[in-house]
Write a protein that holds these residues in place. Structure first.
Motif, PDB file in Angstrom:
ATOM      1  N   GLU A  16       0.826  -1.213   0.000  1.00 28.52           N
ATOM      2  CA  GLU A  16       0.000   0.000   0.000  1.00 28.52           C
ATOM      3  C   GLU A  16       0.860   1.264   0.000  1.00 28.52           C
ATOM      4  OE1 GLU A  16      -3.335   2.104   2.808  1.00 28.52           O
ATOM      5  OE2 GLU A  16      -3.412  -0.073   2.609  1.00 28.52           O
ATOM      6  N   ALA A  17       1.913   1.290   0.795  1.00 34.78           N
ATOM      7  CA  ALA A  17       2.785   2.467   0.856  1.00 34.78           C
ATOM      8  C   ALA A  17       3.462   2.708  -0.492  1.00 34.78           C
ATOM      9  CB  ALA A  17       3.831   2.296   1.955  1.00 34.78           C
ATOM     10  N   PHE A  18       3.881   1.617  -1.158  1.00 36.71           N
ATOM     11  CA  PHE A  18       4.502   1.791  -2.466  1.00 36.71           C
ATOM     12  C   PHE A  18       3.488   2.324  -3.473  1.00 36.71           C
ATOM     13  CE2 PHE A  18       5.683   0.255  -6.739  1.00 36.71           C
ATOM     14  CZ  PHE A  18       6.853   0.979  -6.884  1.00 36.71           C
ATOM     15  N   GLY A  19       2.269   1.824  -3.437  1.00 37.45           N
ATOM     16  CA  GLY A  19       1.237   2.326  -4.344  1.00 37.45           C
ATOM     17  C   GLY A  19       1.036   3.821  -4.188  1.00 37.45           C
ATOM     18  N   GLN A  20       1.055   4.285  -2.964  1.00 44.15           N
ATOM     19  CA  GLN A  20       0.911   5.718  -2.712  1.00 44.15           C
ATOM     20  C   GLN A  20       2.130   6.489  -3.225  1.00 44.15           C
ATOM     21  OE1 GLN A  20       0.195   5.843   1.512  1.00 44.15           O
ATOM     22  NE2 GLN A  20      -1.906   5.100   1.302  1.00 44.15           N
ATOM     23  N   ALA A  21       3.331   5.944  -2.975  1.00 44.90           N
ATOM     24  CA  ALA A  21       4.553   6.610  -3.441  1.00 44.90           C
ATOM     25  C   ALA A  21       4.609   6.639  -4.964  1.00 44.90           C
ATOM     26  CB  ALA A  21       5.782   5.896  -2.873  1.00 44.90           C
ATOM     27  N   LEU A  22       4.219   5.535  -5.595  1.00 36.97           N
ATOM     28  CA  LEU A  22       4.228   5.467  -7.056  1.00 36.97           C
ATOM     29  C   LEU A  22       3.261   6.484  -7.648  1.00 36.97           C
ATOM     30  CD1 LEU A  22       5.311   4.043  -9.575  1.00 36.97           C
ATOM     31  CD2 LEU A  22       3.568   2.284  -9.231  1.00 36.97           C
ATOM     32  N   THR A  23       2.081   6.557  -7.108  1.00 34.42           N
ATOM     33  CA  THR A  23       1.089   7.534  -7.576  1.00 34.42           C
ATOM     34  C   THR A  23       1.610   8.954  -7.396  1.00 34.42           C
ATOM     35  OG1 THR A  23      -0.729   6.027  -7.080  1.00 34.42           O
ATOM     36  CG2 THR A  23      -1.282   8.362  -7.263  1.00 34.42           C
ATOM     37  N   HIS A  24       2.188   9.223  -6.249  1.00 38.49           N
ATOM     38  CA  HIS A  24       2.757  10.551  -5.985  1.00 38.49           C
ATOM     39  C   HIS A  24       3.894  10.867  -6.971  1.00 38.49           C
ATOM     40  CE1 HIS A  24       4.535  13.976  -3.966  1.00 38.49           C
ATOM     41  NE2 HIS A  24       5.671  13.305  -3.860  1.00 38.49           N
ATOM     42  N   GLY A  25       4.779   9.903  -7.198  1.00 37.52           N
ATOM     43  CA  GLY A  25       5.894  10.115  -8.121  1.00 37.52           C
ATOM     44  C   GLY A  25       5.445  10.388  -9.540  1.00 37.52           C
ATOM     45  N   VAL A  26       4.427   9.663  -9.975  1.00 34.08           N
ATOM     46  CA  VAL A  26       3.901   9.883 -11.333  1.00 34.08           C
ATOM     47  C   VAL A  26       3.298  11.277 -11.439  1.00 34.08           C
ATOM     48  CG1 VAL A  26       2.110   9.199 -12.973  1.00 34.08           C
ATOM     49  CG2 VAL A  26       3.528   7.453 -11.898  1.00 34.08           C
ATOM     50  N   GLN A  27       2.491  11.646 -10.450  1.00 36.52           N
ATOM     51  CA  GLN A  27       1.808  12.937 -10.509  1.00 36.52           C
ATOM     52  C   GLN A  27       2.768  14.118 -10.361  1.00 36.52           C
ATOM     53  OE1 GLN A  27      -1.131  12.470  -7.418  1.00 36.52           O
ATOM     54  NE2 GLN A  27      -2.570  11.441  -8.791  1.00 36.52           N
ATOM     55  N   SER A  28       3.774  13.995  -9.497  1.00 33.78           N
ATOM     56  CA  SER A  28       4.632  15.134  -9.199  1.00 33.78           C
ATOM     57  C   SER A  28       5.878  15.226 -10.080  1.00 33.78           C
ATOM     58  CB  SER A  28       5.050  15.116  -7.729  1.00 33.78           C
ATOM     59  OG  SER A  28       5.845  13.982  -7.445  1.00 33.78           O
ATOM     60  N   VAL A  29       6.314  14.112 -10.668  1.00 27.45           N
ATOM     61  CA  VAL A  29       7.558  14.133 -11.438  1.00 27.45           C
ATOM     62  C   VAL A  29       7.354  13.614 -12.863  1.00 27.45           C
ATOM     63  CG1 VAL A  29       9.956  13.338 -11.551  1.00 27.45           C
ATOM     64  CG2 VAL A  29       8.913  13.799  -9.323  1.00 27.45           C
ATOM     65  N   LEU A  30       6.986  12.361 -12.982  1.00 28.77           N
ATOM     66  CA  LEU A  30       6.943  11.702 -14.289  1.00 28.77           C
ATOM     67  C   LEU A  30       6.011  12.395 -15.276  1.00 28.77           C
ATOM     68  CD1 LEU A  30       8.039   9.166 -15.796  1.00 28.77           C
ATOM     69  CD2 LEU A  30       5.953   8.022 -15.071  1.00 28.77           C
ATOM     70  N   SER A  31       4.834  12.767 -14.829  1.00 23.16           N
ATOM     71  CA  SER A  31       3.849  13.359 -15.737  1.00 23.16           C
ATOM     72  C   SER A  31       4.268  14.729 -16.273  1.00 23.16           C
ATOM     73  CB  SER A  31       2.487  13.470 -15.047  1.00 23.16           C
ATOM     74  OG  SER A  31       2.547  14.377 -13.968  1.00 23.16           O
ATOM     75  N   LYS A  32       5.301  15.303 -15.693  1.00 23.70           N
ATOM     76  CA  LYS A  32       5.779  16.617 -16.141  1.00 23.70           C
ATOM     77  C   LYS A  32       6.917  16.505 -17.151  1.00 23.70           C
ATOM     78  CE  LYS A  32       4.139  18.921 -12.108  1.00 23.70           C
ATOM     79  NZ  LYS A  32       4.100  18.766 -10.748  1.00 23.70           N
ATOM     80  N   ALA A  33       7.355  15.284 -17.421  1.00 23.72           N
ATOM     81  CA  ALA A  33       8.481  15.076 -18.343  1.00 23.72           C
ATOM     82  C   ALA A  33       8.074  15.356 -19.779  1.00 23.72           C
ATOM     83  CB  ALA A  33       8.990  13.641 -18.220  1.00 23.72           C
ATOM     84  N   GLN A  34       9.027  15.879 -20.549  1.00 27.36           N
ATOM     85  CA  GLN A  34       8.779  16.122 -21.967  1.00 27.36           C
ATOM     86  C   GLN A  34       8.502  14.785 -22.654  1.00 27.36           C
ATOM     87  OE1 GLN A  34      11.643  18.566 -23.990  1.00 27.36           O
ATOM     88  NE2 GLN A  34      11.075  17.751 -25.980  1.00 27.36           N
ATOM     89  N   GLY A  35       7.474  14.755 -23.471  1.00 24.23           N
ATOM     90  CA  GLY A  35       7.120  13.558 -24.217  1.00 24.23           C
ATOM     91  C   GLY A  35       6.154  12.627 -23.505  1.00 24.23           C
ATOM     92  N   TYR A  36       5.886  12.891 -22.224  1.00 24.09           N
ATOM     93  CA  TYR A  36       4.914  12.081 -21.480  1.00 24.09           C
ATOM     94  C   TYR A  36       3.525  12.304 -22.063  1.00 24.09           C
ATOM     95  CZ  TYR A  36       1.510  11.006 -17.838  1.00 24.09           C
ATOM     96  OH  TYR A  36       0.419  10.534 -17.156  1.00 24.09           O
ATOM     97  N   GLN A  37       2.758  11.229 -22.261  1.00 25.68           N
ATOM     98  CA  GLN A  37       1.385  11.349 -22.751  1.00 25.68           C
ATOM     99  C   GLN A  37       0.356  10.880 -21.736  1.00 25.68           C
ATOM    100  OE1 GLN A  37       0.758   9.415 -26.504  1.00 25.68           O
ATOM    101  NE2 GLN A  37       2.315  10.595 -27.548  1.00 25.68           N
ATOM    102  N   ALA A  38       0.571   9.689 -21.180  1.00 23.43           N
ATOM    103  CA  ALA A  38      -0.418   9.111 -20.260  1.00 23.43           C
ATOM    104  C   ALA A  38       0.230   7.953 -19.521  1.00 23.43           C
ATOM    105  CB  ALA A  38      -1.637   8.612 -21.036  1.00 23.43           C
ATOM    106  N   HIS A  39      -0.453   7.456 -18.509  1.00 18.87           N
ATOM    107  CA  HIS A  39       0.059   6.305 -17.764  1.00 18.87           C
ATOM    108  C   HIS A  39      -1.097   5.497 -17.190  1.00 18.87           C
ATOM    109  CE1 HIS A  39      -0.885   8.845 -14.304  1.00 18.87           C
ATOM    110  NE2 HIS A  39      -0.901   7.715 -13.607  1.00 18.87           N
ATOM    111  N   SER A  40      -0.773   4.292 -16.738  1.00 24.19           N
ATOM    112  CA  SER A  40      -1.693   3.501 -15.923  1.00 24.19           C
ATOM    113  C   SER A  40      -0.859   2.751 -14.901  1.00 24.19           C
ATOM    114  CB  SER A  40      -2.523   2.529 -16.773  1.00 24.19           C
ATOM    115  OG  SER A  40      -1.691   1.565 -17.367  1.00 24.19           O
ATOM    116  N   ILE A  41      -1.448   2.536 -13.738  1.00 23.49           N
ATOM    117  CA  ILE A  41      -0.793   1.795 -12.661  1.00 23.49           C
ATOM    118  C   ILE A  41      -1.664   0.595 -12.339  1.00 23.49           C
ATOM    119  CG2 ILE A  41      -0.044   1.825 -10.256  1.00 23.49           C
ATOM    120  CD1 ILE A  41       0.364   4.882 -10.566  1.00 23.49           C
TER     121      ILE A  41
END
Length: 97
Positions: A16-41
């Motif tokens: 559960e803690a990793f799921g929260q960290a992964l979601t946070h990382g995607v929203q705060s870092v990964l989704s802001k990267a150039q070329g990012y379009q979408a994701h699913s977890i």
């Protein structure tokens, strides 16, 4: 467009803690990267402690060079890396028509 598939394994007690960290990382870092379009977890049911992350990128280079060689990658790994039970398996795919 390419699809990155990352297979993460963590200790099931940290599922559960990793799921929260992964979601946070995607929203705060990964989704802001150039070329990012979408994701699913995807969180494992039969395999607690297993997650699959799919990321749609404009190009392979957006992920392998633009993101992985940027300071944002270190930030991303700082958020999710402490949970890893083993290094993630990452592969890239194309979508068939």
């Amino acid at each position: 467009m390419i699809v990155e598939v990352a297979d993460f394994r963590v200790d099931p007690k940290n599922h559960e803690a990793f799921g929260q960290a992964l979601t946070h990382g995607v929203q705060s870092v990964l989704s802001k990267a150039q070329g990012y379009q979408a994701h699913s977890i995807l969180a494992g049911i039969e395999s607690p402690g297993r997650y699959l992350l799919t990321v749609h990128w404009n190009t392979l280079e957006d992920h392998t060079q633009g993101f992985r060689e940027s300071p944002a990658f270190a930030e991303w790994r700082a958020i999710i890396g402490p949970f890893f039970a083993q290094p993630p398996q990452v592969e890239h795919f194309t979508l068939l028509p």
